[in-house]
Each structure stands twice: as structure tokens, then as C-alpha cells.
Write a protein that holds these residues in place. Structure first.
Motif, PDB file in Angstrom:
ATOM      1  N   ALA A  30       0.793  -1.230   0.000  1.00 14.86           N
ATOM      2  CA  ALA A  30       0.000   0.000   0.000  1.00 14.86           C
ATOM      3  C   ALA A  30       0.826   1.283   0.000  1.00 14.86           C
ATOM      4  CB  ALA A  30      -0.937   0.006   1.207  1.00 14.86           C
ATOM      5  N   VAL A  31       1.961   1.282   0.697  1.00 12.28           N
ATOM      6  CA  VAL A  31       2.782   2.492   0.816  1.00 12.28           C
ATOM      7  C   VAL A  31       4.249   2.092   0.775  1.00 12.28           C
ATOM      8  CG1 VAL A  31       3.216   4.580   2.200  1.00 12.28           C
ATOM      9  CG2 VAL A  31       1.143   3.250   2.602  1.00 12.28           C
ATOM     10  N   ARG A  32       5.073   2.919   0.155  1.00  7.97           N
ATOM     11  CA  ARG A  32       6.521   2.667   0.199  1.00  7.97           C
ATOM     12  C   ARG A  32       6.990   2.906   1.634  1.00  7.97           C
ATOM     13  NH1 ARG A  32      11.011   5.367  -0.790  1.00  7.97           N
ATOM     14  NH2 ARG A  32       9.799   7.286  -0.652  1.00  7.97           N
ATOM     15  N   LEU A  36       7.103   6.734   5.072  1.00 11.64           N
ATOM     16  CA  LEU A  36       6.600   6.963   6.436  1.00 11.64           C
ATOM     17  C   LEU A  36       7.770   7.143   7.394  1.00 11.64           C
ATOM     18  CD1 LEU A  36       3.791   4.251   6.575  1.00 11.64           C
ATOM     19  CD2 LEU A  36       3.516   6.700   6.160  1.00 11.64           C
ATOM     20  N   GLU A  37       7.860   8.332   7.982  1.00 10.53           N
ATOM     21  CA  GLU A  37       8.951   8.596   8.933  1.00 10.53           C
ATOM     22  C   GLU A  37       8.451   8.395  10.359  1.00 10.53           C
ATOM     23  OE1 GLU A  37      10.443  12.516   8.256  1.00 10.53           O
ATOM     24  OE2 GLU A  37      10.704  12.072   6.113  1.00 10.53           O
ATOM     25  N   PHE A  55       0.596   5.746   9.262  1.00  7.91           N
ATOM     26  CA  PHE A  55       1.614   6.541   9.964  1.00  7.91           C
ATOM     27  C   PHE A  55       2.636   5.614  10.595  1.00  7.91           C
ATOM     28  CE2 PHE A  55       0.583   5.972  14.547  1.00  7.91           C
ATOM     29  CZ  PHE A  55      -0.595   5.248  14.426  1.00  7.91           C
ATOM     30  N   ARG A  56       3.839   6.164  10.815  1.00  3.41           N
ATOM     31  CA  ARG A  56       4.863   5.408  11.525  1.00  3.41           C
ATOM     32  C   ARG A  56       5.046   6.053  12.888  1.00  3.41           C
ATOM     33  NH1 ARG A  56       8.310   1.788   9.598  1.00  3.41           N
ATOM     34  NH2 ARG A  56       8.289   2.531   7.448  1.00  3.41           N
ATOM     35  N   VAL A  62       4.178   0.654  12.171  1.00  2.00           N
ATOM     36  CA  VAL A  62       3.250   1.349  11.278  1.00  2.00           C
ATOM     37  C   VAL A  62       1.821   0.992  11.642  1.00  2.00           C
ATOM     38  CG1 VAL A  62       2.466   1.527   8.867  1.00  2.00           C
ATOM     39  CG2 VAL A  62       4.919   1.466   9.383  1.00  2.00           C
ATOM     40  N   GLY A  63       0.964   1.994  11.643  1.00  4.17           N
ATOM     41  CA  GLY A  63      -0.464   1.758  11.851  1.00  4.17           C
ATOM     42  C   GLY A  63      -1.238   2.170  10.612  1.00  4.17           C
TER      43      GLY A  63
END
Ligand code: FES
Ligand SMILES: [Fe+2]
Length: 406
Positions: A30-32, A36-37, A55-56, A62-63
């Protein structure tokens, strides 16, 4: 050619569309991961026409939740990300990275703990592998996680780029399983790169032989070479929307997934990987030359639908077949030009489209199973994901393509 009903069934993914339901039975990249930092901005992730927030947390986990706050729907992309939790700005309700509600300061203090237990925050399972954050947004228990080879490599062996394409996911997928167009659409890039890739130019009408698998298909595109040998390109279609694309030099491998953002938008995740060593910036430059991926372009949208739509330079056509820069940009412009959802009741297929026809049939059968409440093929058994790999080879004409070394 498809009927209108079949085309709708195959392409629509929003809301409760059966195709969306089927695709949600698989883990989605879903996301690279790099996007997410820790403690950084929560971002919106849109999948199958629905918005999520990712978010991280400070601890690196990650959530992924529904985007709207379960209280009154404020976007959690505006939330504070601290203490390993998101805090909604409106009333301060706080959701930890595992999806538990840990505070609701608008409730009387003596009620908070009890109240928090009942807040219906919807959070989703998360895995990180292959440079991507994966999630499972389907119903019930997550299905088998796809341990593709790239998911088991060290981070620096994998290079991920994402393109945002203003067209339906199936159009993009069909482009990745269509070997015939490589000889035509991508002939300029093929000429430029290497004699190996160039072999597709000898024969623009490959013959396909397709073996059905539990996970999809393994297909050989067979081309006649001038010396009487055959050039074999073996690709893999892995449900619901993966393509493993043969690539030269063979040292690098490519997998692509079409993430349906909604009915009319697709995020194509491109995963380049090397089993033996870390990928360097030079490798990225090679990829730029071969695929038109600018290593300095934003990793999460190196192409953005519509922005390059009319980037064809007609004056270039005298010396260049397409007047477009790079293999992937050629693919994206062509795919977008077919319309947001290609009308497959108005097409006229030829023999080189046989693999596309097979992929459609596979997907239609799977959707039918979902509609009838049956378990789709392949979801009822353990799949050998690490064994899936594309390849290419020159072989004597009478040799079985299945014997090509991986
Ligand atoms: S809307 Fe989020 S806490 Fe009220
Ligand atoms: Fe292509």
C-alpha cells in the motif's frame, strides 16, 4: 471482446464491487516504507475507493486505520503523531499504533477507560517487506502473506518506484502481461539497451504458451530468431494483479503490482531487485535508461496521471517511433489514452492477445467464486511464492520453454 457486464465485473473495485472484494482477499503493497517517517506526517492511502490513514509511530511501527476519526469523522491525516499514537485534533481522542483507543479527554475521567474500550476504531494488519508497507483490508483473518523473493532480501537489494496512473487497474495490468507490444511500442528503448533485449525486435508476433497455476499463470512468449533458434520470455501473472516481467541483464528482476486506488486510478508499484548485491545509483541510472524511471524523480509518484498525458513530441516522430520518453511513460500514456475504463465491448483481439484473454478468464472465474460464496482458486492452499520468477533465454527451436533456466 467482453460483454458490458463482464467488463464492469472485471474493472469495478469501489465499495462492494465483487472484483474489489476478491482483490481484498490478498495482501496489498500500500505504501513505500521510506515514505513513512518515525513520528512523521500521517498520510492518506486510498485503496478500492476508500481512504485510510497510515503513519509510523516513534517506535518505528506502522499503523493503518480508516481515515475518518471514529468519533465524528475528522481526517486523521491532520492528527498529531506522538507517543506511538495518533491524537485527533478535534477532541483529542488518541489511538495507539496497534489500533487501541487510549484516551478520550472529552469523557468524564472516571468513564474514560471503559469508554475507550468501546470506540470502534477500524485498524488493519500491517507487514513490512520488500521496501513496502503491506496491509490486509479484506474481511476476516488475513490470507497467506506472499513471501516473494524480493520480500526476503535485505532492504538495499530492492528499489521501489510508484507511478500514479489515471486509468483503471485492469488496463495497467493488461499492459504488463502483453509481451507483443514490447517489439512495437518500446522498440526505441529496446534498440538502445542491449542485443539481448533487442531480440524482441526480430519477431513482433510471439506465440504464447500458457500454463495455469494455483496462483495464476506462467506464460512463455516464444519468438523466432533469424538463426532458427527461439527467444523465450517467461512472465508470471500472480493473482490478483502481479506481473513478474522478464528483464535483461537477468541479474536484475522486476515485479509490478497494480494497486486499485479506485475505479479510475491506479498506483503501479514497480519493484526492482537483485538477489546477489545491493542496488546502486548506477543501477538506478540503468533502470532510467531502460524503463524511463528518473532516479531523481519522486519515488512515490515518478509519473502522475494526466501530467504527462500529452507529453508526446510529434516533431520527434521522424527519428523516434513514439515521440515519448522511456518505456514506462510510453506504457502509461498509451494506457491512459484508452479512456478511464477501456470499453472492452469495442475491441478486436488478435492471436497475440491470447495471454490477456486467459488472465481475464482467470479473474472472471475468481470473481464468480466470490459471488457464489466459494473460496477462489489458490486461496485454499499454500502457495510457493518464493518459487515465482520471470526469466528469458535463447533456446534451440524444438526445446520446451519450461526448461529455460530461471
Ligand atoms: S472527531 Fe476526532 S476526537 Fe472528535
Ligand atoms: Fe510496456
Amino acid at each position: 471482446m467482453l460483454t458490458k457486464e463482464q467488463n464492469e465485473l472485471l474493472t469495478r473495485v469501489n465499495d462492494d464491487a465483487p472484483m474489489g472484494k476478491y482483490m481484498k482477499m490478498f495482501w496489498i503493497p500500500a505504501v513505500r516504507s521510506g515514505r513513512l517517517e518515525r513520528g512523521g506526517d500521517p498520510i492518506r492511502v486510498r485503496l478500492f475507493g476508500k481512504n485510510y490513514v497510515a503513519f509510523r509511530a516513534d517506535n518505528g511501527e506502522v499503523g493503518i486505520f480508516n481515515e475518518g476519526c471514529p468519533h465524528r469523522g475528522v481526517s486523521l491525516t491532520t492528527a498529531r503523531n506522538e507517543d506511538n499514537a495518533l491524537t485527533c485534533l478535534y477532541h483529542g481522542w488518541k489511538f495507539d499504533v496497534s489500533g487501541k483507543t487510549v484516551d478520550a479527554p472529552t469523557e468524564p475521567p472516571e468513564r474514560v477507560a471503559h469508554f475507550c474500550k468501546k470506540v470502534p476504531l477500524k485498524s488493519y494488519p500491517v507487514r513490512e517487506a520488500g521496501g513496502m508497507v503491506w496491509t490486509y483490508v479484506g474481511e476476516g483473518e488475513p490470507t497467506q502473506f506472499p513471501e516473494f523473493e524480493f520480500n526476503t532480501l535485505p532492504e538495499d537489494h530492492v528499489f521501489v518506484r510508484i507511478a500514479l496512473i489515471n486509468a483503471n487497474w485492469l488496463q495497467v495490468l493488461e499492459g504488463t502481461v502483453d509481451s507483443a507490444h514490447v517489439s512495437i511500442l518500446h522498440q526505441e528503448s529496446s534498440k538502445k539497451v542491449s542485443a539481448e533485449v533487442n531480440k524482441t525486435l526480430y519477431d513482433p508476433s510471439p506465440r504464447y504458451e500458457v500454463d495455469e497455476q494455483d496462483y495464476g499463470y506462467r506464460a512463455g512468449a516464444l519468438r523466432k530468431m533469424p538463426d532458427g533458434s527461439q527467444y523465450v520470455r517467461i512472465s508470471e501473472f500472480v493473482q490478483p494483479a502481479w506481473s513478474f516481467i522478464p528483464k535483461n541483464p537477468k541479474e536484475h528482476h522486476v515485479a509490478a503490482f497494480c494497486v486499485p486506488i479506485d475505479d479510475e486510478n491506479t498506483a503501479q508499484v514497480f519493484i526492482f531487485y537483485n538477489f546477489n548485491r545491493p542496488l546502486t545509483f548506477e543501477d538506478a541510472a540503468v533502470l532510467q535508461a531502460q524503463f524511463g524511471v528518473d532516479p531523481t524523480a519522486p519515488a512515490d509518484n515518478f509519473y502522475e496521471g494526466g501530467s504527462l498525458k500529452w507529453a508526446q513530441k510529434r516533431e520527434m516522430l521522424k527519428n523516434h517511433f513514439t515521440g515519448m520518453y522511456g518505456v514506462l511513460v510510453e506504457d502509461y500514456i498509451i494506457v491512459e489514452s484508452m479512456g478511464l475504463i477501456q470499453d472492452r465491448t469495442q475491441e478486436y483481439l488478435g492471436s497475440s492477445d491470447s495471454f490477456i484473454t486467459r488472465v481475464r478468464r482467470f479473474l472472471l472465474n475468481q470473481v464468480k467464486a466470490v459471488q457464489e460464496g466459494r473460496v477462489p482458486k489458490g486461496l485454499d492452499k499454500e502457495i510457493d511464492y518464493p518459487g515465482i520468477r520471470s526469466t528469458n533465454a535463447v533456446m534451440p527451436a524444438d526445446t520446451d520453454w519450461r526448461l529455460a533456466p530461471k
